[in-house]
Design a protein around this motif. Structure first.
Motif, PDB file in Angstrom:
ATOM      1  N   GLY A 136      12.494  69.166  31.255  1.00  0.00           N
ATOM      2  CA  GLY A 136      12.751  70.561  31.236  1.00  0.00           C
ATOM      3  C   GLY A 136      12.275  71.336  32.563  1.00  0.00           C
ATOM      4  O   GLY A 136      12.985  71.967  33.269  1.00  0.00           O
ATOM      5  N   TRP A 137      11.073  71.033  32.682  1.00  0.00           N
ATOM      6  CA  TRP A 137      10.219  71.452  33.919  1.00  0.00           C
ATOM      7  C   TRP A 137      10.683  70.949  35.274  1.00  0.00           C
ATOM      8  O   TRP A 137      10.939  71.560  36.382  1.00  0.00           O
ATOM      9  CB  TRP A 137       8.685  71.344  33.579  1.00  0.00           C
ATOM     10  N   VAL A 138      10.952  69.575  35.247  1.00  0.00           N
ATOM     11  CA  VAL A 138      11.345  68.826  36.229  1.00  0.00           C
ATOM     12  C   VAL A 138      12.606  69.490  36.960  1.00  0.00           C
ATOM     13  O   VAL A 138      12.941  69.711  37.945  1.00  0.00           O
ATOM     14  CB  VAL A 138      11.513  67.465  36.304  1.00  0.00           C
ATOM     15  N   CYS A 139      13.617  69.617  35.921  1.00  0.00           N
ATOM     16  CA  CYS A 139      15.134  70.148  36.146  1.00  0.00           C
ATOM     17  C   CYS A 139      14.870  71.578  36.751  1.00  0.00           C
ATOM     18  O   CYS A 139      15.646  71.850  37.897  1.00  0.00           O
ATOM     19  CB  CYS A 139      15.947  70.131  34.867  1.00  0.00           C
ATOM     20  N   TYR A 140      14.058  72.162  36.160  1.00  0.00           N
ATOM     21  CA  TYR A 140      13.804  73.783  36.729  1.00  0.00           C
ATOM     22  C   TYR A 140      13.542  73.753  38.237  1.00  0.00           C
ATOM     23  O   TYR A 140      13.720  74.589  38.797  1.00  0.00           O
ATOM     24  CB  TYR A 140      12.965  74.438  35.740  1.00  0.00           C
ATOM     25  N   ALA A 141      12.331  72.955  38.451  1.00  0.00           N
ATOM     26  CA  ALA A 141      11.942  73.098  39.751  1.00  0.00           C
ATOM     27  C   ALA A 141      12.841  72.506  40.782  1.00  0.00           C
ATOM     28  O   ALA A 141      13.047  72.949  41.692  1.00  0.00           O
ATOM     29  CB  ALA A 141      10.583  72.007  39.764  1.00  0.00           C
ATOM     30  N   GLU A 142      13.585  71.429  40.351  1.00  0.00           N
ATOM     31  CA  GLU A 142      14.545  70.944  41.293  1.00  0.00           C
ATOM     32  C   GLU A 142      15.751  71.887  41.559  1.00  0.00           C
ATOM     33  O   GLU A 142      16.030  71.880  42.617  1.00  0.00           O
ATOM     34  CB  GLU A 142      15.220  69.481  40.773  1.00  0.00           C
ATOM     35  N   GLN A 156      -4.046  83.844  26.032  1.00  0.00           N
ATOM     36  CA  GLN A 156      -2.645  83.170  25.739  1.00  0.00           C
ATOM     37  C   GLN A 156      -3.277  81.526  25.754  1.00  0.00           C
ATOM     38  O   GLN A 156      -3.688  80.986  26.595  1.00  0.00           O
ATOM     39  CB  GLN A 156      -1.710  83.291  26.928  1.00  0.00           C
ATOM     40  N   SER A 157      -2.825  80.874  24.583  1.00  0.00           N
ATOM     41  CA  SER A 157      -3.224  79.529  24.156  1.00  0.00           C
ATOM     42  C   SER A 157      -2.196  78.820  25.182  1.00  0.00           C
ATOM     43  O   SER A 157      -2.354  77.477  25.240  1.00  0.00           O
ATOM     44  CB  SER A 157      -2.967  79.154  22.652  1.00  0.00           C
ATOM     45  N   ASP A 158      -1.106  79.305  25.706  1.00  0.00           N
ATOM     46  CA  ASP A 158      -0.278  78.448  26.445  1.00  0.00           C
ATOM     47  C   ASP A 158      -0.514  78.491  27.882  1.00  0.00           C
ATOM     48  O   ASP A 158       0.264  77.817  28.805  1.00  0.00           O
ATOM     49  CB  ASP A 158       1.076  78.870  26.114  1.00  0.00           C
ATOM     50  N   HIS A 159      -1.806  79.006  28.329  1.00  0.00           N
ATOM     51  CA  HIS A 159      -2.175  78.893  29.437  1.00  0.00           C
ATOM     52  C   HIS A 159      -3.695  78.919  29.428  1.00  0.00           C
ATOM     53  O   HIS A 159      -4.358  80.184  29.305  1.00  0.00           O
ATOM     54  CB  HIS A 159      -1.651  80.226  30.351  1.00  0.00           C
ATOM     55  N   ALA A 188      -3.664  73.987  31.748  1.00  0.00           N
ATOM     56  CA  ALA A 188      -2.444  73.673  30.979  1.00  0.00           C
ATOM     57  C   ALA A 188      -1.353  74.921  31.071  1.00  0.00           C
ATOM     58  O   ALA A 188      -1.853  75.792  30.497  1.00  0.00           O
ATOM     59  CB  ALA A 188      -2.982  73.427  29.688  1.00  0.00           C
ATOM     60  N   VAL A 189      -0.177  74.777  31.314  1.00  0.00           N
ATOM     61  CA  VAL A 189       0.457  75.875  31.501  1.00  0.00           C
ATOM     62  C   VAL A 189       1.868  75.572  30.556  1.00  0.00           C
ATOM     63  O   VAL A 189       2.490  74.661  31.011  1.00  0.00           O
ATOM     64  CB  VAL A 189       1.109  76.099  32.979  1.00  0.00           C
ATOM     65  N   TYR A 190       2.222  76.307  29.596  1.00  0.00           N
ATOM     66  CA  TYR A 190       3.340  75.796  28.729  1.00  0.00           C
ATOM     67  C   TYR A 190       4.167  77.145  28.348  1.00  0.00           C
ATOM     68  O   TYR A 190       3.622  78.278  28.383  1.00  0.00           O
ATOM     69  CB  TYR A 190       3.061  75.382  27.216  1.00  0.00           C
ATOM     70  N   GLY A 191       5.510  76.615  28.547  1.00  0.00           N
ATOM     71  CA  GLY A 191       6.507  77.701  28.512  1.00  0.00           C
ATOM     72  C   GLY A 191       7.075  78.647  29.753  1.00  0.00           C
ATOM     73  O   GLY A 191       6.093  78.551  30.566  1.00  0.00           O
ATOM     74  N   PHE A 192       8.129  79.018  29.828  1.00  0.00           N
ATOM     75  CA  PHE A 192       8.697  79.268  30.886  1.00  0.00           C
ATOM     76  C   PHE A 192       8.103  80.483  31.491  1.00  0.00           C
ATOM     77  O   PHE A 192       8.093  80.499  32.922  1.00  0.00           O
ATOM     78  CB  PHE A 192      10.388  79.351  30.828  1.00  0.00           C
ATOM     79  N   ARG A 193       7.826  81.471  30.798  1.00  0.00           N
ATOM     80  CA  ARG A 193       7.098  82.689  31.349  1.00  0.00           C
ATOM     81  C   ARG A 193       5.712  82.309  32.105  1.00  0.00           C
ATOM     82  O   ARG A 193       5.698  82.880  33.187  1.00  0.00           O
ATOM     83  CB  ARG A 193       6.848  83.534  30.079  1.00  0.00           C
ATOM     84  N   HIS A 194       5.169  81.305  31.547  1.00  0.00           N
ATOM     85  CA  HIS A 194       4.003  81.052  32.251  1.00  0.00           C
ATOM     86  C   HIS A 194       4.077  79.878  33.449  1.00  0.00           C
ATOM     87  O   HIS A 194       3.444  79.993  34.414  1.00  0.00           O
ATOM     88  CB  HIS A 194       3.047  80.102  31.358  1.00  0.00           C
ATOM     89  N   LEU A 195       5.230  79.252  33.424  1.00  0.00           N
ATOM     90  CA  LEU A 195       5.737  78.445  34.524  1.00  0.00           C
ATOM     91  C   LEU A 195       6.066  79.319  35.646  1.00  0.00           C
ATOM     92  O   LEU A 195       5.745  79.059  36.915  1.00  0.00           O
ATOM     93  CB  LEU A 195       7.012  77.764  33.945  1.00  0.00           C
ATOM     94  N   TYR A 223      -5.289  70.145  39.461  1.00  0.00           N
ATOM     95  CA  TYR A 223      -4.052  69.515  38.427  1.00  0.00           C
ATOM     96  C   TYR A 223      -3.860  70.565  37.458  1.00  0.00           C
ATOM     97  O   TYR A 223      -4.269  71.408  36.866  1.00  0.00           O
ATOM     98  CB  TYR A 223      -4.694  68.330  37.790  1.00  0.00           C
ATOM     99  N   VAL A 224      -2.203  70.640  37.211  1.00  0.00           N
ATOM    100  CA  VAL A 224      -1.804  71.297  36.111  1.00  0.00           C
ATOM    101  C   VAL A 224      -0.844  70.326  35.364  1.00  0.00           C
ATOM    102  O   VAL A 224      -0.002  69.863  35.608  1.00  0.00           O
ATOM    103  CB  VAL A 224      -0.883  72.562  36.919  1.00  0.00           C
ATOM    104  N   GLU A 225      -1.288  70.646  33.876  1.00  0.00           N
ATOM    105  CA  GLU A 225      -0.307  69.972  32.720  1.00  0.00           C
ATOM    106  C   GLU A 225       0.796  70.939  32.421  1.00  0.00           C
ATOM    107  O   GLU A 225       0.415  72.196  32.134  1.00  0.00           O
ATOM    108  CB  GLU A 225      -1.311  69.322  31.782  1.00  0.00           C
ATOM    109  N   VAL A 226       1.916  70.700  32.601  1.00  0.00           N
ATOM    110  CA  VAL A 226       2.926  71.458  32.793  1.00  0.00           C
ATOM    111  C   VAL A 226       3.795  71.186  31.467  1.00  0.00           C
ATOM    112  O   VAL A 226       4.435  69.828  31.337  1.00  0.00           O
ATOM    113  CB  VAL A 226       3.778  71.734  33.899  1.00  0.00           C
ATOM    114  N   ALA A 227       4.414  71.994  30.499  1.00  0.00           N
ATOM    115  CA  ALA A 227       5.435  71.643  29.745  1.00  0.00           C
ATOM    116  C   ALA A 227       6.440  73.045  29.594  1.00  0.00           C
ATOM    117  O   ALA A 227       5.718  74.078  29.626  1.00  0.00           O
ATOM    118  CB  ALA A 227       4.897  71.422  28.235  1.00  0.00           C
ATOM    119  N   ALA A 228       7.690  73.012  29.476  1.00  0.00           N
ATOM    120  CA  ALA A 228       8.514  74.014  29.443  1.00  0.00           C
ATOM    121  C   ALA A 228       8.579  74.633  28.044  1.00  0.00           C
ATOM    122  O   ALA A 228       8.824  75.784  28.029  1.00  0.00           O
ATOM    123  CB  ALA A 228      10.003  73.454  29.807  1.00  0.00           C
ATOM    124  N   CYS A 229       8.281  73.924  26.838  1.00  0.00           N
ATOM    125  CA  CYS A 229       8.381  74.526  25.886  1.00  0.00           C
ATOM    126  C   CYS A 229       6.926  75.172  25.639  1.00  0.00           C
ATOM    127  O   CYS A 229       5.768  74.581  25.721  1.00  0.00           O
ATOM    128  CB  CYS A 229       8.564  73.622  24.633  1.00  0.00           C
TER     129      CYS A 229
END
Length: 343
Positions: free
Chosen positions: A38-44, A208-211, A230-237, A253-259
């Motif tokens: 999900g993150w890869v598609c968003y970035a591309e 925020q536990s997602d960042h 660690a960055v999770y969720g589109f708002r933080h992305l 380094y950033v660990e990224v997840a769209a959810c």
């Protein structure tokens, strides 16, 4: 997953050394995790400027794909198209990842992963066929390797449901670059607020536990030597992308997840019977707890099956070989917006 973790850590160290630890110098830092499709598609599609920072190591799903279609196929003396490879995953976007042209063989007309079934879909399949999983008979685990798969303990890699990349890569880099030995499970515990360590500094951004940010400190100066997030969720992305574009990101380094809450909250996961937000939050929390619970931890490079795989597959050079680089890495493609034909 262990294979991807080992190669991801090696890639990070290589890029850190090439950049001499300088973030944003155009030589490789920061490294952005690329396991989340999900993150890869968003970035591309919307932020092609960040693609050079993406980790090129294949995700665990696609690393297993090439293991099955290359290593296993050769071991069985069959062509890759004679194997049908199914992956059970937590996310519908994993279907998109499997369908990328980068993971398709023009020679054999086959994909590395032929079919992706989400956990929710798998559960429905069991229900529709009246197959109760909890009463199914147990059988011995299959193994591709000489290493015994039927071990007494189920080993886990420390971290979150995003994959444990942050914890393992920081541990590996600390040992390799600075001769500081901190186990991944210690980094994980500190990151969750369950422990402290004199050389680890954690910051939850705006509670925020997602960042989360975690830094490895120099023993002498107490200044950061490694800065991970660690960055999770589109708002933080979106906030992360803005920092990257404006040169304000300090992360190596950033660990990224769209959810939000990472992969335990994947769109393909089983859902609670109660659809209320409170019940969903509790469900995700319990899923994360179960996923990360383990009696025993093992560093991925200590996994005997992984060592056997690497040297049997790639020969004496192991992961330093060109064959390993071709097999275990991928590329990313910015999407060029088409001009509106209506002007």
């Amino acid at each position: 997953r262990d294979l991807t973790l080992v190669e991801s850590a090696r890639e990070f160290v290589e890029r850190f050394r090439a950049s001499e630890g300088q973030v944003g110098d155009g030589k490789g830092l920061p490294v952005l995790a690329s396991w989340c499709p999900g993150w890869v598609c968003y970035a591309e599609k919307t932020h092609a400027e960040v693609l050079p920072w993406m980790s090129t190591t294949r995700s665990p799903q696609q690393a297993m794909g090439v293991v099955v279609k290359d290593y296993l196929a050769k071991k069985l003396s069959v062509t890759p198209d004679r194997i049908y490879h199914v992956a059970v995953m937590m996310c519908y976007d994993k279907k998109l990842e499997a369908s990328r042209d980068d993971f398709y063989s023009d020679i054999y007309k086959t994909r590395d992963v032929d079919c992706v079934v989400t956990t929710g879909e798998f559960d429905r399949m069991l229900s529709e066929t009246n197959t109760p999983l909890d009463s199914a008979p147990e059988t011995a685990l299959d193994t591709l390797f000489k290493t015994d798969a039927a071990q007494e303990h189920l080993y886990a890699s420390a971290g979150t449901s995003a994959g444990g990349g942050l914890e393992y890569i920081m541990s590996y880099a600390a040992r390799t670059l600075f001769s500081i030995d901190i186990a991944p499970e210690v980094i994980a515990a500190v990151g969750k607020g369950e422990a402290t360590h004199p050389l680890l500094q954690v910051k939850a951004v705006r509670n925020q536990s997602d960042h989360r940010e975690i830094a490895l400190l120099d023993p002498a100066t107490q200044q950061p030597r490694l800065q991970f997030a660690a960055v999770y969720g589109f708002r933080h992305l979106q906030n992360l992308v803005r920092k990257l574009k404006t040169g304000r990101s300090v992360y190596h380094y950033v660990e990224v997840a769209a959810c939000p809450s990472a992969c335990s909250n994947g769109g393909g996961q089983l859902q609670p019977a109660d659809p209320s937000p409170a019940a969903k939050k509790q469900w995700v929390s319990e899923t994360e707890r179960i996923y990360t619970a383990a009696d025993s931890y093992e560093r991925p490079e200590d996994n005997a099956a992984i060592s056997e795989l690497i040297y049997e597959w790639f020969g004496a050079e192991g992961l330093d070989s060109e064959a390993a680089r071709r097999a275990l890495h991928t590329q990313f493609h910015g999407v060029v917006a088409k001009a509106n034909p209506l002007g």
